[in-house]
Design a protein around this motif. Structure first.
Motif, PDB file in Angstrom:
ATOM      1  N   ILE B 379       0.854  -1.176   0.000  1.00 36.19           N
ATOM      2  CA  ILE B 379       0.000   0.000   0.000  1.00 36.19           C
ATOM      3  C   ILE B 379       0.894   1.231   0.000  1.00 36.19           C
ATOM      4  O   ILE B 379       1.597   1.511   0.960  1.00 36.19           O
ATOM      5  N   LEU B 380       0.882   1.899  -1.109  1.00 31.10           N
ATOM      6  CA  LEU B 380       1.737   3.068  -1.219  1.00 31.10           C
ATOM      7  C   LEU B 380       0.899   4.248  -1.628  1.00 31.10           C
ATOM      8  O   LEU B 380      -0.074   4.119  -2.361  1.00 31.10           O
ATOM      9  N   THR B 381       1.282   5.371  -1.141  1.00 28.22           N
ATOM     10  CA  THR B 381       0.584   6.572  -1.547  1.00 28.22           C
ATOM     11  C   THR B 381       1.564   7.421  -2.309  1.00 28.22           C
ATOM     12  O   THR B 381       2.676   7.651  -1.868  1.00 28.22           O
ATOM     13  N   THR B 385       0.443  11.835   0.872  1.00 25.36           N
ATOM     14  CA  THR B 385      -0.584  11.559   1.867  1.00 25.36           C
ATOM     15  C   THR B 385      -0.383  10.141   2.362  1.00 25.36           C
ATOM     16  O   THR B 385       0.307   9.347   1.746  1.00 25.36           O
ATOM     17  N   SER B 386      -0.988   9.869   3.466  1.00 21.59           N
ATOM     18  CA  SER B 386      -0.743   8.548   4.016  1.00 21.59           C
ATOM     19  C   SER B 386      -2.050   7.775   4.104  1.00 21.59           C
ATOM     20  O   SER B 386      -3.144   8.337   4.140  1.00 21.59           O
ATOM     21  N   PHE B 387      -1.878   6.512   4.163  1.00 24.01           N
ATOM     22  CA  PHE B 387      -3.023   5.629   4.270  1.00 24.01           C
ATOM     23  C   PHE B 387      -3.562   5.711   5.699  1.00 24.01           C
ATOM     24  O   PHE B 387      -2.801   5.810   6.637  1.00 24.01           O
ATOM     25  N   PRO B 388      -4.895   5.699   5.851  1.00 20.19           N
ATOM     26  CA  PRO B 388      -5.406   5.750   7.222  1.00 20.19           C
ATOM     27  C   PRO B 388      -5.011   4.505   7.989  1.00 20.19           C
ATOM     28  O   PRO B 388      -4.694   3.477   7.402  1.00 20.19           O
ATOM     29  N   ARG B 389      -5.086   4.623   9.285  1.00 20.34           N
ATOM     30  CA  ARG B 389      -4.757   3.479  10.117  1.00 20.34           C
ATOM     31  C   ARG B 389      -5.730   2.349   9.828  1.00 20.34           C
ATOM     32  O   ARG B 389      -6.912   2.564   9.576  1.00 20.34           O
ATOM     33  N   ILE B 390      -5.216   1.162   9.889  1.00 20.50           N
ATOM     34  CA  ILE B 390      -6.028   0.006   9.494  1.00 20.50           C
ATOM     35  C   ILE B 390      -7.283  -0.149  10.378  1.00 20.50           C
ATOM     36  O   ILE B 390      -8.368  -0.425   9.858  1.00 20.50           O
ATOM     37  N   PRO B 391      -7.181   0.043  11.693  1.00 25.84           N
ATOM     38  CA  PRO B 391      -8.415  -0.069  12.489  1.00 25.84           C
ATOM     39  C   PRO B 391      -9.470   0.927  12.053  1.00 25.84           C
ATOM     40  O   PRO B 391     -10.677   0.616  12.083  1.00 25.84           O
ATOM     41  N   TYR B 394     -11.203  -0.453   9.194  1.00 29.28           N
ATOM     42  CA  TYR B 394     -12.144  -1.489   9.655  1.00 29.28           C
ATOM     43  C   TYR B 394     -13.403  -0.862  10.234  1.00 29.28           C
ATOM     44  O   TYR B 394     -14.523  -1.315   9.961  1.00 29.28           O
TER      45      TYR B 394
END
Lengths: 831, 620
Positions: B379-381, B385-391, B394
């Motif tokens: 998973i790369l942005t 910007t960054s990817f949201p936290r996985i929780p 969910y």
């Protein structure tokens, strides 16, 4: 006592390795092995041979297999990362390769470089992503590439970590990285759906989540752990590296987990539990061991946590590997198995767990620089593959019985007993070793001694062989010479022989040697049976250059019978080889019979000439007093009263015997320098009377009056006469040696002695007589006739003696005596 | 002497054969990388053979042509510095052949000497071929200064007073690109020159963009558009033009160019992505979602097909890595998918755009599946910007499922979050507002607060799902759990809302969110109690909820209802009036998506209450 016993098999032997870049990867029965040179060897464990040699362009730094194990990635010292498909026989059996007994050489072409970057330090492959770590200008950067990718590889991402410049660790970065490359490990969370990859370690989900966060755990992403040479252990989630930070910004994916403060050698997981390995283990080069365990959340709802436990093992740690329960690590001197135990927080406190953790067993395999495995073979035993520094490939079979590790420790009382036993056995062994050492020492000493003895014997035997040469004046290494002397003891003069044993050889005569002197009278008188005597003088030590003087009497049972032959010899008793207190009875028994070796040194003859007394100062006790009359006479003589002796010497006129020798002959033989005849005569006389003092003249006139051993005065006289008609080519100068004495015995003895000396002299140098004299036939004829007449008379006398009986013995002896005198009075000339 | 011409012939033939093989491969349907490698190694061998004998003018043309071909083939197999070294070698040999000895190794000086010596000879076409190689190498290394110097040297004969500018120099560049038919080349010098020209201009433009000089960049791109170029490159030029327009505040122009880009090159993903961004900016959610959807489909299509580039010199090679990523940056599929799903939900529940919820749910389920599958992708942005936290992902998925009435699925997804965060929930999380926290420490604190919040929100969502499933008892249990989790966060100072924390807005935001979640949980439990007839408990919870989140209209209503039922009618009417007087309650837009539960909640019919209350008030 409970040391783990393991057996070691040598599978193969290669050349020496470079310790820091030896890598072993096991893939089924095949072993990929590099020793830090340009080759990667594929070794078949079953066949125990190298099946394939892959030759790269530069020396190898690191090796790894792709996820599907079809491709080999190799990082070489030229900065190139090579990707090459593994030879086909590894994946599928290729017929022609399997049949050939030789290993196949496969040169990896340079176009298989997928990445070239001189600052590359390490790499690993997981989830079809190639992760490389490079150091450039004090920045560590992790680069992620697609695998298998096009060339050039498609870079997916790049994260950077600045090198640490802490004072404690700060060597130059280059040195550090060379000495210990960074370690990249990929750790998967163990789960029901986890990928069954055996290339990477797993970790139980609980600890994994605690350590690497919720995100990695939810995505089931592997985590890349990196042990940097500065001791930091960094980690990042491989699949979701860029996550939003708490404040929404992008944060660095690389997190420092802990620092070992020494180069990291190994990172792995250990202690398998219900859900997978329960410990994260990291080992530092200098022996620091980091164990990360989870602490279960307690019932009160307290936050669950993990604990970092640091321990120390003896470094340097070169390589390590783990199995379910143990950490195996190699210091240079040994391979150790460290028992790591499962301690859940409920049953053990921290300190206990630390104590339990550090039960390290030595496996007794040294110089291991790379490890692979451990793996369990079909029979159930655990095996490690190891490569030693000298390039040996070893298979270490670990002892079975993993439950051994779970045996509780001994109670203290038993432990005490065990320690006692152990100490006792140590003492026993020490004693045994000591006695063995002592025995060995003695044996060595004996051998040394024996060697010396044999050396001495060989010297002596050499002497013996060259006796003639020795007589010519060269000095023996070990020699013995004797001089007869008169000595007076208790008013009684006796003739003694002083022998001097001189050791001028290089070796020392140790104890055990004995100087034996045998005195053997030559004349056989009626009472002379068995009159030879032996004197032995054992001595302790005769250093090189030392002398030993011994004196032996020449008279036996009060009588002096000349001439006497003296045999000197050196005897070695074998029993001296064995020290008296320790020699076993068996050996000494063997030695009783022929326990000595004897080597002759020299042979001397003591004759009347030697026994003459020049000074005439008799001590009166010397006179023989065999009988009562003798005793009385001696007494009277000592009182100055001269009594008429009943002996023949006093009755009759002195008897004269004569020996004629060609003066020229004597001159050459004795190397006389004197020119005048008087001097010549004196020299000859001197030679006869005192041969040991050849240089100075003890006799100053051609006539000398001496006393025989039995006290009679004897006149020795040498004069030169010219025989005009003897020789055809002119007058011949002849030395006439005359002995005059009233004692028949003395005259006979001296005559015999003189002849013997001349005989010895002439025999020894007979060769040199070149020219022969032309004798006049007339004189020769006369001499022969004279001798013939004497011979006839002798025969007559013999016949008469044979016919006559005892009545006429007196007459016979008179006749014989007359013949003797005639023969002696006009002797033949010795030319 | 007769050997040399013979050798030249033989080598020329060899060269032509190699090129022939390559041309056939190029024309073929399945261009093969191995053919290229073979051509490279063969021509390299040929070059080595030629270099084996001293340089001479008879063979100069041949040698330079072979060098040119070799360099072109080697682009994929060697790095620039290696090629450059070899190029320097070729130039030195050329000078050697002409008898002038130049020992300097600086390429600029070397080129000066070469152009002076050979500039007017018959070898000019060959020299210019090598010059193109040099240009290409410097372009690859983004050394535009040196390229400019080189081109100026080439143009030196014409004296013009125009300011020194790479664009003009490039435009005015006159290279003799006549081809010698007897010596074949892998790529015609003219083609290469055109490609280099356009790429150089593009590079200039990108550099300007990076320096935020968008109008200058626009000029460059407009010049590039006029040049002949391959399709993909043209698409990229259009995209870049659009980006410049967007930055200049002309979104419609930007959209126009993005459209042109997609028209020219259907696989121009960055154009799609950029247009989605513009649509968001313009507030056109439907178009935005459509663009994102197109992008997602395109990305999936592209990842299927192999991306082997057949052409000898591709723009991707010419632009350095950094430039290429700038030009054609597209987030990873997961990121696109999340953006798409998130946008769907946000538009629906915050901006009340009428979008089918099922699409959003499907996107979320796709996303979760892609996160869980074995064939995971990184998973790369692309754009910082960054990817949201996985929780969070969910929870959002759970929320979407809840909204789509797939309650059981929602329960499962939330359970995941609960189990994963369980270990991190502390017994008590005391925050000290006065304590100055720096960097990492404050991050740790925020992270802890987040974990508590996620766990609480997961319980909250589960409780909602249970309630929807008419399992009031389970719902109350889960509301209680949510409350229990959320009250663990505790702030030392009572007046934290007024005071400024050591760190800040992020912390304030977290606390507001936690309070809101607490309020929602309490309100939810109150509602459950109300439904179950436990009015006292309902009253307490609803009151507490209002303390946490004052001004929540629904809660006020329910409170009124509870009071009414408790026969506290005066209080009820007072509340009623109060609620109606403060009509515009502040919207809680700042709350995360997964907490946007109540605004459309119609679980409780308020019309009945309204009738009652109005009746009561009028009756009074």
């Amino acid at each position: 006592m409970d040391a783990v016993r393991c057996s070691v098999e040598y599978l193969s032997e290669f050349s020496d390795c470079q310790s820091h870049s030896v890598r072993v990867i096991q893939d089924g029965v095949n072993l990929l092995l590099t020793r830090g040179d340009r080759e990667v060897l594929i070794f078949n464990v079953l066949e125990r041979r190298v099946t394939t040699v892959m030759l790269f362009e530069a020396s190898m730094i690191h090796l790894a297999l792709s996820d599907d194990k079809h491709r080999l990635y190799a990082l070489c010292a030229n900065g190139g990362l090579y990707c090459t498909p593994l030879p086909p026989q590894l994946s599928s059996s290729s017929v022609q390769v399997n049949k050939s007994p030789d290993s196949v050489l496969f040169t990896v072409p340079d176009d298989s470089i997928v990445l070239k970057n001189a600052s590359l330090q390490a790499f690993t492959i997981a989830e079809k992503i190639l992760v490389t770590l490079s150091l450039h200008k004090s920045v560590w950067s992790f680069d992620l590439y697609e695998e298998p990718g096009s060339r050039p590889l498609h870079k997916l991402a790049c994260f950077q970590v600045v090198t640490l410049n802490t004072c404690c660790l700060n060597l130059t970065d280059k040195e550090k990285s060379v000495s210990s490359p960074p370690v990249l490990t990929c750790i998967y969370p163990e789960g029901p759906t986890s990928v069954s990859t055996d290339l990477h370690p797993h970790l139980e989900p609980h600890l994994f989540r605690l350590l690497f966060g919720v995100d990695a755990s939810l995505v089931n992403s592997p985590v890349i752990l990196c042990g940097l040479p500065d001791g930091r252990i960094c980690c990042f989630t491989l699949l979701v590296p860029t996550l939003a930070g708490p404040t929404g910004e992008q944060r660095s994916p690389v997190r420092v987990l802990q620092s070992l403060e020494q180069p990291v050698v190994f990172i792995g997981t250990c202690v398998s539990g219900e859900h997978g390995p329960q410990c994260l283990v990291a080992v530092g080069q200098r022996g620091k061991l980091l164990i990360v365990r989870s602490k279960q959340a307690s019932l009160e709802g307290k936050k669950a946590d993990y604990s970092f436990n640091e321990h120390s093992v003896r470094g340097p740690v070169l390589c390590a590997c783990v199995d379910d329960k143990r950490l195996y690590y190699s210091s240079l001197s040994d391979l150790h198995a460290l028992q790591l135990t499962t301690t859940s927080s409920s049953e053990a406190t921290e300190t206990e767990s630390q104590l339990q953790t550090l039960t390290s067993d030595s496996l007794g395999v040294c110089r291991v620089v790379a490890l692979a495995g451990p793996y369990t073979n079909p029979t159930g035993s655990v095996q490690l593959l190891a490569v030693s520094l000298s390039g040996r490939l070893l298979r270490v079979n670990l002892p079975q019985g993993s439950e051994k590790g779970n045996v509780p420790r001994l109670p203290s009382s038993l432990a005490g007993q065990k320690v006692k036993d152990l100490l006792a056995s140590i003492a026993n062994i020490w004693e045994r070793a000591e006695s063995l050492k002592h025995k060995l020492q003695k044996k060595n000493d004996s051998l040394k001694h024996l060697n010396q003895v044999i050396h001495v014997y060989s010297l002596l035997l050499d002497n013996h062989g060259n006796e003639k040469a020795c007589n010519m004046g060269t000095k023996h290494p070990i020699s013995c010479c004797g001089v007869a002397r008169w000595s007076s003891l208790l008013q009684r003069d006796s003739l003694t022989l002083t022998c001097v044993l001189e050791n001028s050889s290089g070796c020392t005569l140790e104890h055990g040697w004995t100087l034996c002197i045998q005195v053997h009278p030559l004349s056989k008188g009626p009472n002379m049976e068995g009159s030879s005597r032996t004197y032995s003088f054992p001595f302790m030590k005769l250093d090189s250059g030392q002398k030993l003087d011994v004196t032996v009497p020449l008279e036996s049972t009060g009588r002096l019978s000349l001439p006497v032959k003296v045999y000197c010899s050196l005897v070695f008793s074998l029993s001296a080889l064995f020290s008296p207190e320790a020699s076993s009875p068996g050996v000494s028994q063997l030695l009783t019979e022929t326990g000595s070796i004897s080597a002759p040194l020299s042979t001397l003859t003591v004759d009347w000439l030697d026994a003459l007394r020049l000074d005439g100062s008799f001590s009166h006790g010397n006179i023989r007093h065999d009988t009562v009359t003798d005793g009385i006479q001696a007494f009277l003589r000592s009182r100055g009263v001269l009594t008429k002796d009943s002996d023949t010497t006093t009755k009759s006129a002195p008897i004269t015997v004569m020996v004629r020798v060609s003066s020229e002959l004597l001159k050459t033989k004795l190397h006389l320098s004197a020119t005048s005849s008087g001097e010549r005569c004196m020299s000859v006389l001197n030679w006869l009377v005192s041969p040991e003092a050849r240089g100075q003249m003890s006799v100053q006139s051609p006539v000398v009056c001496v006393y025989s051993p039995d006290g009679c005065s004897v006149k020795l006289l040498v004069k030169e006469v010219t025989l005009g008609d003897f020789c055809s080519d002119g007058p011949l100068e002849v030395l006439e040696i005359r002995v005059e004495s009233s004692s028949v015995a003395a005259v006979c003895g001296l005559h015999h002695a003189i002849l013997r000396r001349l005989q010895v002299l002439l025999r020894d140098s007979a060769v040199k007589c070149g020219h022969t004299k032309q004798l006049k036939a007339q004189s020769l004829f006369e001499a022969v006739r004279h001798v013939e007449s004497l011979y006839k008379e002798l025969q007559d006398a013999q016949n008469q003696a044979a016919l006559g009986g005892t009545m006429k013995t007196n007459k016979n002896s008179e006749i014989l005596f007359r013949i003797f005198l005639q023969l002696r009075a006009n002797p033949l000339v010795i030319l | 002497m007769s050997v040399i011409p013979c050798l030249v012939d033989r080598w020329s033939e060899e060269n032509n054969n190699i090129i022939l093989t390559w041309k056939q491969n190029e024309r073929g349907l399945e261009p093969n990388q191995h053919v290229r490698k073979r051509c490279w190694s063969e021509s390299l061998k040929l070059l080595q053979k030629i270099r084996g004998i001293p340089a001479a003018t008879e063979r100069l043309e041949l040698e330079m042509t072979v060098s040119y071909n070799t360099f072109l083939f080697s682009l994929n197999f060697c790095n620039a510095s290696e090629i450059e070294e070899s190029l320097t070698n070729s130039l030195s040999r050329a000078l050697e052949a002409c008898g002038s000895q130049v020992s300097c190794s600086d390429p600029v000086q070397l080129w000066e000497a070469v152009l002076q010596t050979l500039g007017s000879s018959v070898y000019v076409p060959c020299v210019h071929k090598l010059l193109l190689i040099q240009w290409m190498l410097w372009l690859m290394q983004c050394q535009s200064e040196r390229v400019l110097t080189l081109l100026m040297q080439t143009n030196h004969k014409r004296e013009h007073s125009a300011p020194v500018n790479l664009q003009t120099e490039t435009r005015n560049l006159a290279l003799s690109t006549e081809e010698d038919s007897s010596l074949k080349v892998a790529m015609a010098a003219k083609d290469l020159k055109d490609l280099l020209h356009i790429c150089t201009v593009m590079c200039e433009g990108v550099e300007q963009m990076k320096m935020e000089r968008y109008s200058e960049a626009l000029e460059a791109f407009q010049e590039a558009q006029g040049l002949p170029s391959p399709r993909s490159l043209l698409g990229q030029i259009h995209t870049l033009t659009g980006q410049s327009f967007a930055k200049l505040g002309q979104p419609h122009c930007a959209l126009h160019f993005y459209r042109k880009a997609v028209e020219v090159d259907g696989a121009c993903l960055s154009a799609l992505y950029q247009s989605a961004l513009v649509f968001r900016q313009l507030g056109n959610p439907k178009a935005e979602i459509e663009a994102l959807h197109l992008l997602y489909s395109a990305v999936q299509l592209q990842s299927d097909k192999s991306s082997s580039i057949a052409s000898l010199v591709s723009p991707a090679v010419l632009f350095g890595g950094a430039q290429m990523t700038f030009i054609s940056r597209v987030p990873s599929p997961s990121r696109i998918l999340h953006t798409l799903a998130h946008t769907c939900l946000i538009k629906k529940y915050i901006y009340f755009v009428s979008i089918s919820i099922s699409d959003g749910v499907e996107y979320y389920l796709d996303l979760l599946a892609s996160l869980q599958s074995d064939g995971k992708d990184l998973i790369l942005t692309g754009d910082g910007t960054s990817f949201p936290r996985i929780p969070v992902v969910y929870l959002e998925a759970g929320f979407a499922l809840l909204k789509a009435k797939r309650y059981c699925d929602a329960l499962v997804v939330c359970e995941e979050v609960i189990t994963s965060t369980l270990d991190f929930i502390p017994e008590r999380l005391l925050l000290d507002a006065d304590e100055k926290l720096k960097g990492a420490d404050s991050d740790v604190v925020l992270e802890n607060v987040d974990l508590v919040l996620w766990a609480g929100a997961a319980h909250l969502l589960q409780a909602q799902a249970h309630w929807k499933l008419k399992d009031t008892k389970e719902a109350i249990t889960n509301f209680t759990r949510a409350i229990n989790q959320l009250v663990k966060v505790f702030i030392k100072q009572k007046d934290w809302k007024q005071k400024h924390f050591g760190n800040t807005e992020a912390m304030i935001e977290r606390m507001v969110t936690v309070e809101a979640a607490k309020g929602q949980a309490l309100a939810g439990r109150g509602l459950c109690f109300l439904e179950g007839g436990q009015l006292k408990e309902a009253l307490r919870d609803l009151n507490l909820s209002l303390q946490m989140t004052p001004g929540c209209k629904n809660t006020e209503m329910w409170l009124t209802e509870v009071l009414w039922r408790l026969d506290r009618r005066e209080e009820a009417s007072a509340h009623w009036r109060e609620v109606h007087s403060t009509e515009d309650a502040p919207k809680s837009i700042k709350l995360p998506l997964y907490l946007q539960l109540w605004p459309d909640d119609t679980a409780f019919d308020l019309s009945d209450l309204k009738k009652k209350m109005e009746g009561y008030i009028q009756a009074k």
